[in-house]
Design a protein around this motif. Structure first.
Motif, PDB file in Angstrom:
ATOM      1  N   ALA A  90      26.734  27.320  -1.660  1.00 25.10           N
ATOM      2  CA  ALA A  90      26.665  28.779  -1.512  1.00 25.10           C
ATOM      3  C   ALA A  90      26.995  29.460  -2.834  1.00 25.10           C
ATOM      4  O   ALA A  90      26.299  30.386  -3.261  1.00 25.10           O
ATOM      5  N   ALA A  91      28.044  28.988  -3.493  1.00 25.71           N
ATOM      6  CA  ALA A  91      28.420  29.568  -4.789  1.00 25.71           C
ATOM      7  C   ALA A  91      27.307  29.364  -5.816  1.00 25.71           C
ATOM      8  O   ALA A  91      26.973  30.285  -6.563  1.00 25.71           O
ATOM      9  N   ALA A  92      26.702  28.174  -5.830  1.00 25.73           N
ATOM     10  CA  ALA A  92      25.620  27.898  -6.772  1.00 25.73           C
ATOM     11  C   ALA A  92      24.400  28.780  -6.507  1.00 25.73           C
ATOM     12  O   ALA A  92      23.641  29.094  -7.421  1.00 25.73           O
ATOM     13  N   ALA A  93      24.243  29.208  -5.254  1.00 29.85           N
ATOM     14  CA  ALA A  93      23.128  30.080  -4.883  1.00 29.85           C
ATOM     15  C   ALA A  93      23.466  31.557  -5.075  1.00 29.85           C
ATOM     16  O   ALA A  93      22.680  32.429  -4.699  1.00 29.85           O
ATOM     17  N   GLY A  94      24.642  31.830  -5.648  1.00 29.12           N
ATOM     18  CA  GLY A  94      25.021  33.209  -5.924  1.00 29.12           C
ATOM     19  C   GLY A  94      25.660  33.938  -4.762  1.00 29.12           C
ATOM     20  O   GLY A  94      25.864  35.153  -4.824  1.00 29.12           O
ATOM     21  N   ARG A  95      26.010  33.216  -3.717  1.00 31.39           N
ATOM     22  CA  ARG A  95      26.687  33.835  -2.569  1.00 31.39           C
ATOM     23  C   ARG A  95      28.160  33.983  -2.911  1.00 31.39           C
ATOM     24  O   ARG A  95      28.774  33.060  -3.445  1.00 31.39           O
ATOM     25  N   THR A  96      28.725  35.121  -2.607  1.00 29.67           N
ATOM     26  CA  THR A  96      30.132  35.376  -2.942  1.00 29.67           C
ATOM     27  C   THR A  96      31.022  35.527  -1.719  1.00 29.67           C
ATOM     28  O   THR A  96      32.242  35.646  -1.849  1.00 29.67           O
ATOM     29  N   LEU A  97      30.421  35.499  -0.530  1.00 28.30           N
ATOM     30  CA  LEU A  97      31.191  35.647   0.701  1.00 28.30           C
ATOM     31  C   LEU A  97      30.615  34.718   1.759  1.00 28.30           C
ATOM     32  O   LEU A  97      29.397  34.709   1.994  1.00 28.30           O
ATOM     33  N   LEU A  98      31.492  33.933   2.369  1.00 20.83           N
ATOM     34  CA  LEU A  98      31.089  33.062   3.476  1.00 20.83           C
ATOM     35  C   LEU A  98      31.805  33.499   4.745  1.00 20.83           C
ATOM     36  O   LEU A  98      32.950  33.957   4.696  1.00 20.83           O
ATOM     37  N   LEU A  99      31.137  33.325   5.865  1.00 24.46           N
ATOM     38  CA  LEU A  99      31.674  33.657   7.177  1.00 24.46           C
ATOM     39  C   LEU A  99      31.512  32.459   8.095  1.00 24.46           C
ATOM     40  O   LEU A  99      30.629  31.630   7.894  1.00 24.46           O
ATOM     41  N   LEU A 100      32.350  32.391   9.109  1.00 27.92           N
ATOM     42  CA  LEU A 100      32.178  31.418  10.178  1.00 27.92           C
ATOM     43  C   LEU A 100      33.013  31.869  11.362  1.00 27.92           C
ATOM     44  O   LEU A 100      33.877  32.724  11.235  1.00 27.92           O
ATOM     45  N   ASP A 101      32.730  31.284  12.514  1.00 24.59           N
ATOM     46  CA  ASP A 101      33.598  31.484  13.668  1.00 24.59           C
ATOM     47  C   ASP A 101      33.858  30.132  14.298  1.00 24.59           C
ATOM     48  O   ASP A 101      33.042  29.211  14.185  1.00 24.59           O
ATOM     49  N   THR A 102      35.025  30.013  14.931  1.00 22.26           N
ATOM     50  CA  THR A 102      35.383  28.761  15.579  1.00 22.26           C
ATOM     51  C   THR A 102      36.273  29.045  16.774  1.00 22.26           C
ATOM     52  O   THR A 102      36.943  30.086  16.832  1.00 22.26           O
ATOM     53  N   GLU A 103      36.276  28.136  17.716  1.00 17.81           N
ATOM     54  CA  GLU A 103      37.110  28.307  18.901  1.00 17.81           C
ATOM     55  C   GLU A 103      38.576  28.378  18.495  1.00 17.81           C
ATOM     56  O   GLU A 103      39.084  27.517  17.772  1.00 17.81           O
ATOM     57  N   THR A 104      39.242  29.414  18.943  1.00 17.42           N
ATOM     58  CA  THR A 104      40.658  29.605  18.644  1.00 17.42           C
ATOM     59  C   THR A 104      41.458  28.432  19.206  1.00 17.42           C
ATOM     60  O   THR A 104      41.264  28.026  20.351  1.00 17.42           O
ATOM     61  N   GLY A 105      42.324  27.883  18.374  1.00 16.24           N
ATOM     62  CA  GLY A 105      43.157  26.761  18.789  1.00 16.24           C
ATOM     63  C   GLY A 105      42.494  25.403  18.673  1.00 16.24           C
ATOM     64  O   GLY A 105      43.094  24.387  19.016  1.00 16.24           O
ATOM     65  N   SER A 106      41.277  25.356  18.173  1.00 11.86           N
ATOM     66  CA  SER A 106      40.574  24.077  18.041  1.00 11.86           C
ATOM     67  C   SER A 106      41.060  23.340  16.791  1.00 11.86           C
ATOM     68  O   SER A 106      41.622  23.953  15.884  1.00 11.86           O
ATOM     69  N   PRO A 107      40.819  22.037  16.713  1.00 11.84           N
ATOM     70  CA  PRO A 107      41.182  21.296  15.496  1.00 11.84           C
ATOM     71  C   PRO A 107      40.489  21.848  14.246  1.00 11.84           C
ATOM     72  O   PRO A 107      41.022  21.751  13.147  1.00 11.84           O
ATOM     73  N   ALA A 108      39.327  22.442  14.402  1.00 17.61           N
ATOM     74  CA  ALA A 108      38.606  22.991  13.253  1.00 17.61           C
ATOM     75  C   ALA A 108      39.396  24.102  12.577  1.00 17.61           C
ATOM     76  O   ALA A 108      39.295  24.288  11.366  1.00 17.61           O
ATOM     77  N   GLU A 109      40.194  24.836  13.339  1.00 11.84           N
ATOM     78  CA  GLU A 109      40.970  25.923  12.735  1.00 11.84           C
ATOM     79  C   GLU A 109      41.886  25.408  11.631  1.00 11.84           C
ATOM     80  O   GLU A 109      42.023  26.053  10.596  1.00 11.84           O
ATOM     81  N   HIS A 110      42.512  24.278  11.831  1.00 10.33           N
ATOM     82  CA  HIS A 110      43.383  23.708  10.795  1.00 10.33           C
ATOM     83  C   HIS A 110      42.584  23.423   9.529  1.00 10.33           C
ATOM     84  O   HIS A 110      43.043  23.710   8.419  1.00 10.33           O
ATOM     85  N   LEU A 111      41.389  22.867   9.687  1.00  9.54           N
ATOM     86  CA  LEU A 111      40.540  22.578   8.534  1.00  9.54           C
ATOM     87  C   LEU A 111      40.249  23.855   7.750  1.00  9.54           C
ATOM     88  O   LEU A 111      40.427  23.896   6.531  1.00  9.54           O
ATOM     89  N   TYR A 112      39.813  24.883   8.431  1.00  8.01           N
ATOM     90  CA  TYR A 112      39.431  26.117   7.740  1.00  8.01           C
ATOM     91  C   TYR A 112      40.632  26.775   7.059  1.00  8.01           C
ATOM     92  O   TYR A 112      40.530  27.193   5.906  1.00  8.01           O
ATOM     93  N   ARG A 113      41.740  26.843   7.745  1.00  5.83           N
ATOM     94  CA  ARG A 113      42.929  27.461   7.147  1.00  5.83           C
ATOM     95  C   ARG A 113      43.394  26.665   5.920  1.00  5.83           C
ATOM     96  O   ARG A 113      43.728  27.244   4.889  1.00  5.83           O
ATOM     97  N   SER A 114      43.394  25.344   6.025  1.00  6.97           N
ATOM     98  CA  SER A 114      43.865  24.524   4.904  1.00  6.97           C
ATOM     99  C   SER A 114      42.883  24.533   3.737  1.00  6.97           C
ATOM    100  O   SER A 114      43.257  24.200   2.619  1.00  6.97           O
TER     101      SER A 114
END
Length: 173
Positions: A117-141
């Motif tokens: 995304a950065a190489a393509a000139g994107r400066t902002l990324l978004l996502l959504d994930t189930e609250t309390g899921s294991p994925a939340e730890h990944l994104y926060r870290s």
């Protein structure tokens, strides 16, 4: 594991393998927009639609392949088409097969999408994930910021309504 960018043609060629990954991920409880049990035909049709989006440049897809060339994970970037949104993209459908979890593959896939995304000139990324899921730890870290939580946003694979948390990450300082 190696991570490769896949064209729409490659996604179409390996749609069966990607469908197996999707059915495994949903069966393990990941909230990806599908209810369990997710059948192979439905997962295959979904990936074939993604192949068309990738061919049109609306979606970038990466696949993680194990030494036997099996699909162990994937991540995609969706690019909005509105004239005022060329600076952003959305991370969608980060999946890791149950047999490959706990080895840092999710982080590698996320980093791959962020760097592309950065190489393509994107400066902002978004996502959504189930609250309390294991994925939340990944994104926060990985330095993502929670923007808010929406109650009863989507049904988990079991059909129970669950909240989702929206995240964003600024790229390039």
């Amino acid at each position: 594991m190696r991570i490769e960018p896949w064209s729409g043609t490659r996604v179409r060629e390996r749609a069966d393998d990607l469908a197996e990954l999707l059915t495994d991920t949903v069966a393990s409880g990941a909230s990806l927009g599908f209810l369990a049990p997710l059948g192979h035909p439905e997962a295959l049709a979904w990936w074939r639609e993604r192949a068309a989006a990738a061919a049109a440049g609306e979606l970038a897809v990466w696949a993680a392949l194990d030494p036997a060339d099996r699909v162990a994970g994937t991540v995609s970037l969706a690019f909005p088409d509105a004239p005022n949104s060329g600076h952003r993209a959305e991370v969608v459908k980060l999946m890791v097969h149950r047999s490959a979890r706990g080895q840092g593959l999710g982080r590698r896939l996320l980093t791959t999408a962020e760097q592309a995304a950065a190489a393509a000139g994107r400066t902002l990324l978004l996502l959504d994930t189930e609250t309390g899921s294991p994925a939340e730890h990944l994104y926060r870290s990985a330095g993502w910021t929670a923007a808010g939580t929406i109650p009863d946003y989507a049904a988990a694979p079991t059909g129970v309504l669950r909240p989702t948390t929206l995240y964003y990450k600024r790229l390039g300082g």
